[in-house]
Design an enzyme around this catalytic site. Sequence first.
Site, short mmCIF file in Angstrom:
data_model
loop_
_atom_site.label_atom_id
_atom_site.label_comp_id
_atom_site.label_asym_id
_atom_site.label_seq_id
_atom_site.Cartn_x
_atom_site.Cartn_y
_atom_site.Cartn_z
CG PHE A 57 -0.51 0.75 2.40
CD1 PHE A 57 0.31 0.17 3.33
CD2 PHE A 57 -0.90 2.07 2.58
CE1 PHE A 57 0.74 0.89 4.44
CE2 PHE A 57 -0.48 2.79 3.69
CZ PHE A 57 0.34 2.19 4.62
CE LYS A 58 4.69 1.48 4.57
NZ LYS A 58 4.07 0.21 4.95
CG ASP A 59 3.64 0.81 -4.65
OD1 ASP A 59 4.79 1.26 -4.53
OD2 ASP A 59 3.38 -0.38 -4.90
CG LEU B 295 6.18 6.30 -0.67
CD1 LEU B 295 6.80 5.05 -0.06
CD2 LEU B 295 7.08 7.50 -0.48
#
Length: 493
Positions: A109-111, A114
Amino acid sequence: MLYTSTRDNRIRITASQAILQGLSEDGGLYVPVDFPRINRTWQEVKNYTYQEMAEWVLGLFLTDFSAESIKACVQAAYGENFDDERMAPLVQVGDHYHLELFHGQTIAFKDMALSILPHLMKKAAKMNHNTNESVILTATSGDTGKAAMAGFKDVIGTKIIVFYPKGGVSSIQERQMITQEGENTYVIAVEGNFDDAQNQVKKLFNDVSLREKLAQEGCQFSSANSMNIGRLLPQIVYYFYAYAQLLKEGQIKEGEKINFTVPTGNFGNILAAYYAKKMGLPVDKLVCASNDNTVLYDLFQTGTYDRCRPFKLTISPSMDILISSNFERLLYYAVGENSEEVKEYMDALNLKGSYHLSDEVRKQLSDFVGEYASEEETLKEIGTVYTKEGYLMDPHTAVASVCGHKAKKGLKGKNIIVSTASPYKFPEAILKALAVENPETDRERLEFIHQKSGIAFPPTITALFQAPVRHRMEATVEEMKDYVLAIIHQKKK
Ligand SMILES: *Cc1c(COP(=O)(O)O)cnc(C)c1O
């Protein structure tokens, strides 16, 4: 819209300045001074694409950015680099809905944040006539590092240095990081756990002499961790998007409250849900799901935050954390935006390793329900949901799924499990859950996930086996500063 620090609320800076600086010099985190309220009707909003939703929500917070520059950032961030055109699809799994946030470049989920942060930072630098090179310093429990490098790779005017705990990330995560391309990326394995690495990164940020040295070299630190408000704000978008999807499909009525269950580490993701609620999104409870590192669960149970306890390595490593940095932002609101009081709690955490919240403050946390899932429960959940629903979950999502079921009795309305990683990212845990003998190689493990899930290999997985290892640096916590200095000293290529 202006921003202030959780540890000194006399500060007033713009969104672009907050994004550029990452952390406040007093050690606090930047927070919005006020919350914008929803200013459009659901009739209009419910049909938005992800990009339209992002433009609207981000526009409410980034008021010093022009509408055109927000649009440009959104367009650059959310497109072909995702493998689903909805970006964050919502799927029904048994009595839960899963909000899948793993369709970006690094399949976690960091995408979601980011992919856009580098674009926001570049714009922010331009708006503030800042010609310094940004040095992104990041400690990662596995997913942030890769997603940040994918976002910042070869972005002119930036260098990115990622520290990860040696032995504290999954083999796929490690391989993703050490094969990272880009002339401006640096990856270093640290002897210690995630908290050790994160603490040292915070110290380097606040090291005045180091900051001066950087300035002499024409550089300045910035952060891609969820301590950066520019990471947090894009995460609000998918909570609105989830609500819009339920509304559009006729699963809920306008204004009907829903719940979110969020697998939690640094408290960034769930905090974004809380921000959405403060803006007026109809949310009832936020279930804070922990693994065997139960710091937050214990806090919600007892009012005591106590980091003095063994750090446990689990099958959900991105949640292996004893110091959830973003909890400070929630605390700031819970104490009535009294930054002196926040500072006292944070000093106590630093010096004594714990603090206890007054009953008054605890009452302010009633939007949250703390739950946790043991390793055994998590493995069992992966197996049960697969058998019953044919849906394969990664272990972080499974922690949330267990917690969602545990919290069920106390919840009114639909419960959305925030699904934070693709099953391809943590195949070992899934093999264990399905009681399959663990094959020798990552490739065989991934092949197994492919057979079971029927999901095609995401590009990042295919690339893993072709890309050569490019990073082999290792350091102790004490050596991290020297590495940073050496990297900065290598002149701009
Ligand atoms: C980072 C991460 C989490 C924890 O999110 P926070 O915002 O740090 O609470 C959960 N699951 C996965 C897969 C992650 O990468």
